[in-house]
Write a protein that holds these residues in place. Sequence first.
Motif, mmCIF file in Angstrom:
data_model
loop_
_atom_site.group_PDB
_atom_site.id
_atom_site.type_symbol
_atom_site.label_atom_id
_atom_site.label_comp_id
_atom_site.label_asym_id
_atom_site.label_seq_id
_atom_site.Cartn_x
_atom_site.Cartn_y
_atom_site.Cartn_z
ATOM 1 N N LEU B 48 43.137 55.191 25.735
ATOM 2 C CA LEU B 48 42.569 53.884 26.070
ATOM 3 C C LEU B 48 41.131 53.781 25.552
ATOM 4 O O LEU B 48 40.723 52.744 25.020
ATOM 5 N N HIS B 52 39.863 51.345 22.564
ATOM 6 C CA HIS B 52 39.020 50.195 22.921
ATOM 7 C C HIS B 52 37.541 50.509 23.043
ATOM 8 O O HIS B 52 36.732 49.611 23.258
ATOM 9 N N GLY B 53 37.164 51.791 22.950
ATOM 10 C CA GLY B 53 35.761 52.119 23.102
ATOM 11 C C GLY B 53 35.422 52.497 24.534
ATOM 12 O O GLY B 53 36.303 52.563 25.394
ATOM 13 N N PRO B 54 34.118 52.747 24.775
ATOM 14 C CA PRO B 54 33.695 53.343 26.050
ATOM 15 C C PRO B 54 33.538 52.329 27.182
ATOM 16 O O PRO B 54 32.702 52.507 28.062
ATOM 17 N N TYR B 55 34.349 51.264 27.180
ATOM 18 C CA TYR B 55 34.166 50.222 28.190
ATOM 19 C C TYR B 55 34.445 50.714 29.606
ATOM 20 O O TYR B 55 34.063 50.061 30.582
ATOM 21 N N ILE B 58 31.738 51.597 33.528
ATOM 22 C CA ILE B 58 31.583 50.237 34.059
ATOM 23 C C ILE B 58 30.301 50.056 34.853
ATOM 24 O O ILE B 58 29.999 48.936 35.269
ATOM 25 N N LEU B 64 35.273 54.898 34.891
ATOM 26 C CA LEU B 64 36.531 54.734 35.626
ATOM 27 C C LEU B 64 37.670 55.036 34.654
ATOM 28 O O LEU B 64 38.102 54.178 33.883
ATOM 29 N N HIS B 91 28.237 54.431 25.415
ATOM 30 C CA HIS B 91 28.121 53.088 25.973
ATOM 31 C C HIS B 91 26.707 52.554 25.771
ATOM 32 O O HIS B 91 25.725 53.298 25.896
ATOM 33 N N ALA B 92 26.601 51.270 25.471
ATOM 34 C CA ALA B 92 25.305 50.698 25.123
ATOM 35 C C ALA B 92 24.341 50.642 26.304
ATOM 36 O O ALA B 92 23.124 50.664 26.119
ATOM 37 N N ASN B 94 25.228 52.021 29.906
ATOM 38 C CA ASN B 94 25.475 52.783 31.134
ATOM 39 C C ASN B 94 25.518 54.304 30.956
ATOM 40 O O ASN B 94 25.787 55.021 31.911
#
Lengths: 90, 150
Positions: B48, B52-55, B58, B64, B91-92, B94
């Motif tokens: 995942l 989709h990247g490090p989204y 959160i 998560l 992540h940009a 977090n």
Amino acid sequence: MKIVAICGAGIGSSGILKVNAERVLQRLGVTATVVAADIDSVARVAADAQVILTSEEFVEAIGRTHADVVVVHNYFDTDELTQKLTDAVG
Amino acid sequence: MSLPSLADRAIVLQAHAADWRAAVRLAGDALVDSGCTTAEYTEAMLRLVETHGPYIVIAPGLALAHARPGPEVRQDGLSVVTLAEPVEFGHAHNDPVSVVIGLAGVAADAHLSAVADLANAFNDSAAIQALARATNREDARAILEGRRVS
């Protein structure tokens, strides 16, 4: 009003967004339906949405839409959500 | 599901991970060890992020880790991993991450009540750092159940 929370799996992180957005909207007195969905279904699920809540990673994939795309940095920060939702629905 | 009181095997404190993949793997292993998932679910969690990247990062310091419901999920569950040395997910906003929550649900609606409980615990902005510092499982459980954040 319809608001869609988008993430990669349509559960988990978008679920957090949905739960916290509902809390904020209730406090703001805004009646809205908030749906969590995965990025693959965004075109269908968000076709009639006014606002899409998501992370930066998905903005490009969401592509052209009539909805306001709102990027959320901290999914647990209800102050951030309150400000951004106020701007989007106000 | 509402947040079950976490089994000892689902809580791994002050662990060491070389990179984000190792950190996600620790959260996946804890789900496997506590009987919630098969090892394939861990691979799905990694995919995942690769897709989709490090989204999944959160909030500041918290990832998560999760994947879709499917046959890899034996029962609903959570795992908690804290890292002795935080790792970068790319992540940009977090990074770096010191808390990884593993989440598994047999169905999407089961996920949702569990994430509502997670939101309850972590809407308190002190909770992530408090969890990152926790040195025993009882403290970690207390923070996750919203009973204590410091």
